[in-house]
Structure formats: C-alpha cells, structure tokens
Design an enzyme around this catalytic site. Structure first.
Site, short mmCIF file in Angstrom:
data_model
loop_
_atom_site.label_atom_id
_atom_site.label_comp_id
_atom_site.label_asym_id
_atom_site.label_seq_id
_atom_site.Cartn_x
_atom_site.Cartn_y
_atom_site.Cartn_z
N ASN A 1 -2.00 0.28 6.78
CA ASN A 1 -1.50 -0.98 7.36
C ASN A 1 -0.60 -1.76 6.40
O ASN A 1 -0.43 -2.96 6.51
CB ASN A 1 -2.67 -1.83 7.87
N TYR B 1 -12.56 -1.92 -3.71
CA TYR B 1 -13.05 -2.01 -2.32
C TYR B 1 -14.57 -1.86 -2.24
O TYR B 1 -15.09 -1.48 -1.19
CB TYR B 1 -12.37 -0.93 -1.47
N LYS C 1 0.81 -1.23 0.00
CA LYS C 1 0.00 0.00 0.00
C LYS C 1 0.85 1.28 0.00
O LYS C 1 2.05 1.23 0.26
CB LYS C 1 -0.92 -0.04 1.22
N GLU D 1 -10.00 -10.63 -7.25
CA GLU D 1 -9.02 -9.56 -7.06
C GLU D 1 -7.86 -9.70 -8.04
O GLU D 1 -7.39 -8.71 -8.59
CB GLU D 1 -8.53 -9.55 -5.61
N HIS E 1 -2.29 -5.49 1.68
CA HIS E 1 -3.61 -6.13 1.54
C HIS E 1 -3.40 -7.53 1.00
O HIS E 1 -2.53 -7.76 0.17
CB HIS E 1 -4.49 -5.34 0.56
P1 CMP Z 1 -7.54 -4.29 3.81
O1 CMP Z 1 -7.14 -5.62 4.28
O2 CMP Z 1 -6.98 -3.80 2.52
O3 CMP Z 1 -9.16 -4.21 3.73
C1 CMP Z 1 -9.88 -3.02 3.87
C2 CMP Z 1 -9.04 -1.86 4.31
O4 CMP Z 1 -9.75 -0.78 4.89
C3 CMP Z 1 -8.11 -2.32 5.44
O5 CMP Z 1 -7.14 -3.22 4.96
C4 CMP Z 1 -7.60 -0.98 5.95
O6 CMP Z 1 -6.57 -0.44 5.13
C5 CMP Z 1 -8.83 -0.08 5.77
N1 CMP Z 1 -9.54 0.24 7.01
C6 CMP Z 1 -9.63 1.48 7.53
N2 CMP Z 1 -10.34 1.47 8.67
C7 CMP Z 1 -10.72 0.21 8.89
C8 CMP Z 1 -11.48 -0.43 9.91
N3 CMP Z 1 -12.00 0.24 10.93
N4 CMP Z 1 -11.67 -1.76 9.81
C9 CMP Z 1 -11.15 -2.47 8.76
N5 CMP Z 1 -10.43 -1.89 7.76
C10 CMP Z 1 -10.20 -0.57 7.83
#
Ligand code: CMP
Length: 140
Positions: free
Chosen positions: A114, A51, A11, A128, A117
């Site tokens: 984070n 998303y 990311k 995906e 993904h």
């Molecule tokens: P990802 O695994 O890519 O899936 C959805 C993304 O939304 C997650 O990682 C985070 O980058 C983002 N995100 C932001 N806030 C939240 C939240 N409260 N819970 C889950 N995903 C979140």
C-alpha cells in the site's frame, strides 16, 4: 494545534516503481517538512521489531517478507497536526477504500503493498522515529 512529528515509510512497492519523487511531492505540498530521511534495505530483525505490534496477526510473516524485499525510504516529518495530516494524505490502509487523491488510492496495489506507512498516534510516532533516527540527525 502544536507542531508535531510523525514517521513515514515509502514502501518497497513504491520505491520499485520509481514513485519516491511523486510521494515526497505530495508530502511537502501537504505542508509537512522533512526533518530527516534515509534510504535503507530493512533487515528481517528490523522489520520484525518495527512491526512487533502485529506479530500475532495472520499477515505478519508476509508483511516482514514484503518489507525486506527491497529498499524503502524512512523519514521523520514535522508540521501542524502532522500525524493526522499524514494519515489523511495516505488514505485508508486498503487502497480500494482510500479516498481519491490520497497516496494509497493513487499508488497502492493492495492492502499489503500500500505504498506508504505513517504513525497512528503521538506515542507510536515517537517510538517509530526513534527506531530509525537519532535526535541529532533530525536537522531539516
Ligand atoms: P501499515 O500502515 O504499514 O501497517 C501494517 C501493515 O500491514 C499495513 O500498512 C499493510 O502494509 C500490511 N497489511 C497486510 N495485510 C493487512 C491487513 N489485513 N490489515 C492491515 N494491514 C495489513
């Protein structure tokens, strides 16, 4: 356990901090093979489409803004139990809850930024991968 494929994104927060190499090293050391890989800057439409399952969530707008804020590295990974293996390697969504030694524990900044993904199930993995790659590109 059969060989399966999963989809990965390194990311914007990780690309920005020059962590592509560190993360790819963890991925390949975990036995995952890179079948296809590309660095892209997602459009708003791509991020919203990718998303779409989260579009009713309160964080959706910010998530799209973040995912389009800079380049990302998308890849198709392959290996034994690849979906589960990569999810274990990433750690929990929230880096504060991620197990020590995981990508998110090492590099994640917060629940949104984070660092990576990974697909959560075989059907999402297929969708995906197909969202970003044509089958004939997956040559690795
Ligand atoms: P990802 O695994 O890519 O899936 C959805 C993304 O939304 C997650 O990682 C985070 O980058 C983002 N995100 C932001 N806030 C939240 C939240 N409260 N819970 C889950 N995903 C979140």
């Amino acid at each position: 356990m059969a060989i399966e494929r999963t989809f990965s994104i390194i990311k914007p927060d990780a690309v920005e901090r020059n962590l592509i190499g560190d993360i790819l090293k963890m991925i390949t050391e975990a036995g995952l093979k890179i079948k296809g890989m590309r660095m892209i800057h997602m459009s708003k439409e791509q991020a919203e489409g990718f998303y779409a399952v989260h579009k009713e969530r309160p964080f959706f707008g910010e998530l799209v803004e973040y995912m389009t804020s800079g380049p990302v590295v998308v890849s198709c990974l392959e290996g034994e139990n690849a979906i589960e293996n990569y999810r274990k390697l990433m750690g929990a969504t929230n880096p504060e809850q991620a197990e020590e030694g995981t990508i998110r524990a090492r590099f994640g900044q917060n629940i949104q930024n984070n660092s990576c993904h990974g697909s959560d199930a075989p059907d999402t993995a297929r969708n995906e991968v197909a969202f970003f790659f044509n089958e004939d590109e997956l040559v690795g």
